[in-house]
Scaffold this active site. Structure first.
Site, PDB file in Angstrom:
ATOM      1  N   PRO A  14       0.821  -1.214   0.000  1.00 32.40           N
ATOM      2  CA  PRO A  14       0.000   0.000   0.000  1.00 32.40           C
ATOM      3  C   PRO A  14       0.849   1.255   0.000  1.00 32.40           C
ATOM      4  O   PRO A  14       1.806   1.382   0.770  1.00 32.40           O
ATOM      5  CB  PRO A  14      -0.809  -0.129   1.300  1.00 32.40           C
ATOM      6  CG  PRO A  14      -0.927  -1.597   1.498  1.00 32.40           C
ATOM      7  CD  PRO A  14       0.376  -2.184   1.010  1.00 32.40           C
ATOM      8  N   CYS A  15       0.500   2.197  -0.895  1.00 31.34           N
ATOM      9  CA  CYS A  15       1.363   3.357  -1.129  1.00 31.34           C
ATOM     10  C   CYS A  15       0.971   4.578  -0.309  1.00 31.34           C
ATOM     11  O   CYS A  15       1.685   5.582  -0.318  1.00 31.34           O
ATOM     12  CB  CYS A  15       1.351   3.722  -2.616  1.00 31.34           C
ATOM     13  SG  CYS A  15      -0.272   4.229  -3.232  1.00 31.34           S
TER      14      CYS A  15
END
Length: 415
Positions: free
Chosen positions: A86-87
Site C-alpha cells: 500500500p502506497c
C-alpha cells in the site's frame, strides 16, 4: 529443440491483478496471489480461475514459509516475487495536505516489512516492487532506505546478492494512454544490473520526430462514447453542473484568477484531481483510486468515466471483468499497475536477467486512431456559481493549508 524453463511468480497485494496480468503476458506462471480485499479476490477468481489465492488474504496472517508452501515451492524455486505494498504512507497528496506523512510509522507501512520477510524465505531469482514516487522523495526516503537495509541483511544471512535498481517511470512513455508516474524496485538474486530502456513514445508537440507519439484518451476510449447517459456516468454533488464550463484537459484551476475562466477558487486550494477533465487528444491524467463526486479525471463531455473506459485507460483488455459495486471497482482499477507496464517490465526482466530474446511491441497497449474530433466548446458558468466570483487567496504551501493549521492549533491547545 530446447524449451525455456518455467518462470514461476508469486504476487503480493495482488489487487485486481493488473501487474499479474502483464507478467502473465510476458511469460510468467502465477503460483499464488495474496490479496486481502474481497472484491479484488473475486475479480481474480472471475478472470483467472486457475490462479490460486492464499488461504488468508492478510499477508500478516501466514508466515512466509506457509505462503511458500501454499505456492507449492521451496526456497530458491520462485522466479519472481512481485507486488506493490500500500502506497498511502508515502503518497505526495498526504505530504501536500499535512506537510509530512507518517511514512514508516504508518501501520500500513508494515506491509513493506512483510514483503521483505517473504524475500528472505523464498529467495526468488528476481524481486519486483511497485510504489508511488514518494517512497524515494529526497530527504524523505525512509521507506527506500529501510528496504535497502533489509535486503543487505538478507544478503549477509542468506549469502545472496540482491542489489536494488530503483527505477522511476511514467507509463505514458511506454505506450500506456495515461500519465502515471511510479517507482519500481527491481533486484536479482545474483546482483545483475537492470537498465530501464529508453522511452518508446513521446509528446508529439515537444519531440515531433523522435519516435511514436503518445497514445491518447481518444485512442483508448474514443469508440466508447456514451450517447444516452447511464446513471453510473451522471455526475453528482455540489460541483456537477460546473464541469461543462471547464475546457478539456483543465481542472478547477481554470476558474482562478491566473487562468481563463472566472475566479471561483483560490490558486492550488484544492487537490489537482478536483474537477479534472480529460482532453481527447492527450493522454489521460492519472486514474485515481479514491473516487469522489468531484474527483477526476472526468470525460471530456463532463460526465464520469464508465468502468470500461477506466479499465481501458489502465490497459485492461475488454474481456476483463471486475467484481463489486462501482466504487469498489473504481478503487481496484485506480490501485492497479497498468497491465501493459507489467508486460513491459516482465519482458525486460526476461531479456536482461535471463538472456531471452523477447518481442519489443506490447500486446496490451491500444492502437493509434486517426479520427480524433475537435475539442469540445466549454459552456458558460451556471448562475448558481456566480456568487463565488471574487478574490480568493492562493494556497500558502505544503503543510500550511487550513487543515494543517487546524491540527497545529489543536496540538497547541492540548499542550
Amino acid at each position: 529443440m530446447s524449451t525455456k524453463p518455467a518462470k514461476y511468480m508469486m504476487s503480493l497485494f495482488s489487487g485486481a491483478g493488473g501487474l499479474d496480468l502483464g507478467l502473465k503476458a510476458a511469460g510468467f506462471i502465477n503460483k499464488l496471489c495474496v490479496e486481502i480485499d474481497t472484491a479484488a479476490q473475486n475479480t481474480i477468481i472471475l478472470n483467472h480461475p486457475q490462479w490460486k489465492l492464499a488461504s488468508q488474504g492478510d499477508i500478516h496472517a501466514l508466515t512466509p514459509k506457509e505462503l511458500l508452501d501454499e505456492a507449492g515451492l521451496k526456497p530458491r524455486e520462485l522466479t519472481l516475487l512481485a507486488g506493490g505494498p500500500p502506497c498511502q504512507p508515502f503518497s505526495k497528496s498526504g505530504y501536500w495536505a499535512t506537510g509530512d506523512t507518517n511514512r514508516l510509522t504508518d501501520p500500513r507501512a508494515k506491509t513493506l516489512k512483510a514483503y521483505l520477510d517473504i524475500v528472505g524465505e523464498a529467495l526468488p531469482e528476481v524481486i519486483l516492487l511497485e510504489n508511488v514516487k514518494g517512497i524515494a522523495f529526497s530527504e524523505k526516503d525512509e521507506g527506500l532506505q529501510f528496504f535497502i537495509d533489509e535486503l543487505n541483511n538478507i544478503n549477509r544471512v542468506k549469502k545472496t546478492n540482491y542489489h536494488p535498481n530503483v527505477i522511476g517511470l511514467n507509463a505514458v512513455d511506454y505506450g500506456v494512454p495515461q500519465s502515471r508516474e511510479r517507482v519500481f524496485i527491481i533486484a536479482s538474486r545474483d546482483g545483475k544490473h537492470f537498465k530501464l530502456p529508453s522511452p518508446t513514445h513521446f509528446d508529439p508537440e515537444k519531440c515531433p520526430d523522435q519516435g511514436l507519439p503518445y497514445l491518447t484518451a481518444w485512442d483508448a476510449i474514443g469508440d466508447l462514447d456514451v450517447d444516452i447517459w447511464l446513471d453510473e456516468v451522471k455526475p453528482s454533488g455540489k460541483w456537477a453542473d460546473l464541469l461543462p464550463s471547464i475546457p478539456e484537459g483543465q481542472n478547477y484551476l481554470w476558474h482562478t484568477e491566473r487562468m481563463g475562466g472566472i475566479p471561483l477558487f483560490g490558486w492550488r486550494t484544492r487537490f489537482w484531481s478536483f474537477l479534472l477533465k480529460l482532453a481527447k487528444n492527450k493522454p489521460s491524467w492519472t486514474i485515481q483510486a479514491q473516487p469522489g463526486p468531484a474527483t477526476g479525471p472526468f470525460h471530456w463531455k463532463g460526465r464520469l468515466l464508465s468502468i470500461r473506459e477506466l479499465a481501458r485507460l489502465q490497459t485492461f483488455p475488454d474481456s476483463y471483468e471486475f467484481a463489486g459495486d462501482r466504487r469498489a471497482v473504481h478503487m481496484q482499477i485506480g490501485n492497479a499497475v497498468p497491465p501493459a507496464i507489467g508486460e513491459f517490465l516482465g519482458l525486460e526482466i526476461c531479456r536482461q536477467f535471463f538472456g531471452e530474446s523477447v518481442r519489443r511491441r506490447l500486446e496490451l497497449i491500444p492502437e493509434k486512431r486517426t479520427d480524433c474530433p475537435p475539442l469540445e466548446t466549454p459552456k458558460a458558468v451556471p448562475k448558481k456559481y456566480l456568487s463565488l466570483q471574487g478574490a480568493h487567496g492562493a494556497h500558502p504551501g505544503p503543510g500550511k493549508g487550513p487543515g494543517a493549521q487546524k491540527r497545529e492549533q489543536k496540538a497547541h491547545a492540548n499542550v
